[in-house]
Design an enzyme around this catalytic site. Structure first.
Site, PDB file in Angstrom:
ATOM      1  CD  GLU A   1      33.737  41.755  40.388  1.00 40.35           C
ATOM      2  OE1 GLU A   1      32.800  42.570  40.320  1.00 40.35           O
ATOM      3  OE2 GLU A   1      33.619  40.569  40.048  1.00 40.35           O
TER       4      GLU A   1
ATOM      5  CG  ASP B   1      33.272  38.049  37.134  1.00 43.02           C
ATOM      6  OD1 ASP B   1      33.164  39.281  37.251  1.00 43.02           O
ATOM      7  OD2 ASP B   1      32.292  37.277  37.064  1.00 43.02           O
TER       8      ASP B   1
END
EC number: 2.4.1.18
Length: 777
Positions: free
Chosen positions: A499, A446
C-alpha cells in the site's frame, strides 16, 4: 490509541498454598525407621548443614528482580563437603530436597529463601517438596536446568538473522533434559532483571527470575511442568530500578481483549491443503487471475468464530468467484475500533474469534475451496500501550531512540527502528511466521509510504536528512528489501502487496534491479494503484453532464500503468469516515446510482491490474461500513422490497469474476504494454471509454464503458481485422443485474469502415450508464 486496562489478573501475593506444577508421578518419599513416611527433616532423613550466607547485595538484587543470573544463586551446585541447595519460595513454610529415595529439609534463611548443604558427592536428580500452610507440593526445581537455547540460535538472534524467530523466543513447550515444560525467553537487553508471572505462580514472579544469556540481550527460564494454555507475562526491572509488567512480544496466543495476558500455545491443526500450497507457486501472480474480496473478520458476520466462519466464508467467496480473500489485520490488537491496524501481538491471531488453531482451520477451509488468503500486515507502527512494545525494557527498544523519529505524526503511535538488526529480525521473521505457520499466501503491507520517507507528514525542519542528504529512509528501504527477498526465498508462491501512495520508483521491481535513488527495487509483487482509485472515484462522483470535463481522470492511469505491477483497490478506506459507500458516491437517483456502480465495476474488472473489493460493495450496500455491525445483509432478504436491486449487483460481481477468470486477455498480460490498446480514449463528449485487452496468444476482449444516462445507438468502434464476428459476453445493463436490458443480442460483424485508426469497425448500442464486454464469437 486507546489504552486498554491491564490483564484482569493483577500481580499480587498468592494464597498460602500457591499452585505449582507437580513433577513426575513417582516422587520419592522420606522413609523413617520402620518404613513409615517421614516428614521433612524427620528422624532417618539426612540433615542439611547451614549454607554459606548470601552476600547482602546478591540477596537484595535477587529479591528485587534485578539479578542477571539467578541460576548461580538458586538451584544446586557442588561445594566443599557436599552439594549446596538454595530455593526461593516466599510463601512456603518449609522446603525439602527429595533425591535418591530420601528427603532432607533445607534451612530457612528469611525472605522466602531456604538453603542447606547435603553430604553428597555430586549434584543428584532431585525434586523439591514445598510445604505451604494448606498443602504440600512436589515440584521440579527450575534452577536445576541448563539453558534451553543453544549458542547457534543466540548468534543468529544477535546478528538479526533468525528467520524462524518464534522457535527461539517466546513461550515454547518442549522436553528439556528429559523433562517436559515450557521454555520462556524474551529479548530485553536494557533490563536489570526479568521474572515470569502467570497463573502457575498466582502472578507473583518473585520465585521465578530469569537468567541473562550474555550479550544477546535474551533472558531465559525453563519451567518444568508448565504447559499449554497457561497465562503469563514478563515482569521487567528497568534500568532505573522501577518495574513494568509486559505481555510477550512473541506470544503466539493471547487472552481475549480487553485482557492482555499471553497464553502458552501448542499447534495441533492437521493441514489438508497440500495440493493448494504445492500449486500456488506455479504461476507468478501478476500473470494469473487475481481478484480479491477484502474482509474484516470480526464484522463479516458479527459473532461468528473462526470455525464458524470456515463453514460460511469459503462457500460465499467461492460462489462469487473471487480468487483470494484479504483479511484486515488478524494480529492481536487491544482496541477493536482500530480494525487491527494498531497491533500489540504480532505473532498471535486475535483471540476475539478463537484460538490460533481455529484460525488455521479457516485458512485451511479457504484453501480447500480454491481460495488464496492474504492478510494485512502492519510493520509501519505500533501503539503506545504500557503493557506492550513501547519502551519495552525501560528504554526505546522496538521504536527508534530519537523521539522525533519514533513518534508517528498521524496516528499517535510509534515507528519501528528499522536500523536495529533485532527489530528487523522481529518483523521479517513475523512475516515468515504467518506464511509458514498459518499457510498465508500473501501480505498486503500497510502504510509503506510512511516508512519510506523521513519527512512523511513532518513539517519543514521536523526531520533529519539521511546520510546522503536525502529524504529516503534508508533503514526502511533495506528492511523492505530484506523482507521481500526472504519471503520469496522461503515461501514460493507467496505474494507481497504494497500500500504505497507515492511515485516511489521500483516498488515492484526485484531488489537487484534499479530503483529510487539508486537504492534498488523494493521487491514487492504488486502495488495498490491509489492514483487510479482516487481519479476514477472522482470521475464517477461527478454528474454525467460534467464528466466530459474530467475525462482525463479516467485515462491518466494508463500513462503509468506499466511502471509497476498494480492492483486496483476499492478498499475499506474508501467506504468509511464520511466517504460514503461505493454506490452512494454516485450521483443521480437510485437507478442511476446502481447503474453507475455496475458500470464502474465492469470497467474496473476489465482495466489492466488486479482488483480488490471490500465486503458489502458486492451488493451495493448504501450505508458506510461500521465495524460494530458489518455489512447490511438484510438488503438481500427476499422480504425486502428492493432486494432484487442488491441481488442483481451481487449476480453481476459473480459474473464479472467468472468472466474475468475465463478470459486470459484480462490477466495474462497485465504487466505487458502489448496486452492493451485504446480504441476510444478521447470520447469525452460521449463519456465513453473503449479499449482492447489481449491474451498471450493475441485473442482480444473489447471493453466499452459508457457513463451517460442515455442510449447511444449505432456507436462505431474500430476493431482488429483479425476477428470476423464479435459477441457481447457481459452487459452491466442486463435485466438480471437490475438494468434496463438495452444491449446487443446476437453476432456483431465488423465492416470495412475505418474508425479509431483501424480499417474495420463495428457498430453497437451503448446502454445508459453501463459497461459492455465483447469477445470473438
Amino acid at each position: 490509541m486507546t489504552v486498554r486496562p491491564p490483564s484482569r489478573r493483577p500481580v499480587a501475593a498468592p494464597p498460602a498454598a500457591a499452585r505449582e506444577t507437580v513433577g513426575p508421578a513417582d516422587p520419592a518419599e522420606p522413609v523413617a525407621p520402620g518404613g513409615a513416611v517421614a516428614a521433612p527433616g524427620a528422624a532417618g532423613a539426612p540433615a542439611a548443614r547451614p549454607a554459606p550466607p548470601l552476600p547482602d547485595e546478591t540477596r537484595a538484587r535477587l529479591l528485587a528482580g534485578a539479578h542477571h543470573d539467578p541460576h548461580t544463586v538458586l538451584g544446586a551446585r557442588p561445594v566443599p563437603g557436599g552439594v549446596l541447595f538454595r530455593v526461593l519460595r516466599p510463601h512456603a513454610r518449609a522446603v525439602a530436597v527429595v533425591a535418591g529415595g530420601r528427603c532432607a529439609a533445607l534451612r530457612p534463611e528469611g525472605d522466602g529463601l531456604f538453603a542447606g548443604v547435603l553430604p553428597l558427592g555430586a549434584v543428584p536428580a532431585y525434586e523439591l517438596r514445598v510445604t505451604y500452610p494448606d498443602a504440600t507440593l512436589t515440584v521440579r526445581d527450575p534452577y536445576g536446568f541448563l539453558p534451553a537455547l543453544d549458542a547457534a540460535e543466540l548468534r543468529l538472534l544477535s546478528e538479526g538473522r533468525h528467520e524462524q524467530l518464534w522457535l527461539a523466543l517466546g513461550a515454547r513447550v518442549l522436553t528439556h533434559q528429559g523433562i517436559t515444560g515450557t521454555r520462556f525467553t524474551v529479548w530485553a537487553p536494557n533490563a536489570r532483571g526479568v521474572r515470569v508471572l502467570g497463573d502457575f505462580n498466582h502472578w507473583d514472579g518473585t520465585a521465578f527470575p530469569m537468567r541473562s544469556l550474555g550479550s544477546s540481550g535474551v533472558w531465559e527460564l525453563f519451567l518444568p511442568g508448565v504447559g499449554e494454555g497457561e497465562l503469563y507475562k514478563f515482569q521487567i526491572t528497568r534500568p532505573d530500578g522501577s518495574s513494568t509488567v509486559r505481555a510477550d512480544p512473541m506470544a503466539r496466543r493471547t487472552e481475549c481483549p480487553p485482557a492482555t495476558a499471553s497464553v502458552v500455545d501448542v499447534a495441533h491443526h492437521e493441514w489438508r491443503d497440500g495440493a493448494w500450497t504445492a500449486a500456488r507457486g506455479t504461476r507468478p501472480p501478476h500473470t494469473a487471475p487475481f481478484s480479491v474480496y477484502e474482509v474484516h473478520l470480526p464484522s463479516w458476520r458479527p459473532g461468528l468464530t473462526y470455525r464458524q466462519l470456515a463453514t460460511q466464508l469459503p462457500a460465499y467467496v467461492q460462489d462469487l468467484g473471487f480468487t483470494h480473500v484479504e483479511f484486515m489485520p488478524p494480529a492481536e490488537h487491544p482496541f477493536g475500533g482500530s480494525w487491527g491496524y494498531q497491533v500489540t501481538g504480532y505473532y498471535a491471531p486475535t483471540a476475539r474469534m478463537g484460538t490460533p488453531d481455529d484460525f488455521r482451520s479457516l485458512v485451511d477451509a479457504l484453501h480447500r475451496a480454491g481460495i488464496g488468503v492474504l492478510i494485512d500486515w502492519v510493520p509501519a507502527h505500533f501503539p503506545r500501550d504500557d503493557w506492550a512494545l513501547a519502551e519495552f525494557d525501560g528504554r526505546p527498544l522496538y521504536e527508534h531512540p530519537d523521539p522525533a523519529r519514533a513518534a508517528h505524526p498521524d496516528w499517535g503511535t510509534l515507528e519501528f527502528d528499522y536500523g536495529r538488526a533485532e527489530v528487523r529480525n522481529f518483523l521479517v521473521a513475523n512475516a515468515v511466521y504467518w506464511c509458514e505457520e498459518f499457510h498465508i499466501d500473501g501480505l498486503r503491507v500497510d502504510a509503506v509510504a510512511s516508512m519510506l520517507y523521513l519527512d512523511y507528514s513532518r513539517p519543514e525542519g521536523g526531520w533529519t536528512p539521511n546520510a546522503h542528504g536525502g529524504r529516503e529512509n534508508l533503514d526502511a528501504v533495506a528492511f523492505l528489501q530484506e523482507l521481500n527477498a526472504t519471503l520469496h526465498r522461503r515461501c514460493p508462491g507467496v505474494v507481497t502487496v504494497a500500500e504505497e501512495s507515492t511515485a516511489w520508483d521500483g516498488v515492484t521491481r526485484a531488489v537487484h534491479e534499479p530503483g529510487a535513488g539508486g537504492l534498488g527495487g523494493l521487491g514487492f509483487g504488486l502495488k495498490w494503484n491509489m492514483g487510479w482509485m482516487h481519479d476514477s472515484l472522482g470521475y464517477v462522483a461527478k454528474e454525467p453532464v460534467h464528466r466530459r470535463h474530467h475525462h482525463g481522470e479516467m485515462t491518466f492511469a494508463m500513462v503509468y500503468a506499466y511502471s509497476e505491477n498494480y492492483l486496483l483497490p476499492i478498499s475499506h478506506d474508501e467506504v468509511v469516515h464520511g466517504k460514503r459507500s461505493l454506490v452512494s458516491k454516485m450521483p443521480g437517483d437510485w437507478w442511476q446510482r446502481r447503474a453507475t456502480h455496475r458500470a464502474y465495476l465492469g470497467h474496473m474488472w476489465a482495466h489492466p491490474g488486479k482488483q480488490l473489493l471490500f465486503m458489502g460493495q458486492e451488493f451495493a450496500q448504501g450505508a458506510e461500513w461500521a465495524e460494530r455491525h458489518g455489512p447490511d445483509w438484510w438488503l438481500l432478504d427476499p422480504s425486502y422490497a428492493a432486494e432484487p436491486d442488491h441481488r442483481g449487483v451481487r449476480d453481476l460481481v459473480r459474473d464479472l469474476n467468472r468472466g474475468y477468470t475465463a478470459a486470459p486477455a484480462l490477466w495474462e498480460r497485465d504487466t505487458d504494454p502489448a496486452g492493451f490498446a485504446w480504441v476510444a480514449a478521447d470520447a469525452a463528449e460521449d463519456n465513453v471509454f473503449a479499449f482492447l485487452r489481449f491474451a498471450a496468444d493475441g485473442s482480444p476482449l473489447l471493453s466499452v464503458s459508457h457513463y451517460s444516462p442515455v442510449v447511444r445507438e449505432g456507436y462505431r468502434l474500430g476493431v482488429p481485422d483479425t476477428v470476423a464476428v464479435w459477441r457481447e459476453v457481459l452487459n452491466t445493463d442486463a435485466v438480471r443485474y437490475g438494468g434496463g436490458g438495452v444491449g446487443n443480442p446476437g453476432d456483431l460483424t465488423p465492416r470495412p469502415v475505418p474508425a479509431h485508426g483501424r480499417e474495420r469497425s463495428l457498430t453497437v448500442t451503448l446502454p445508459p450508464l453501463a459497461t459492455l464486454w465483447l469477445r470473438p464469437a
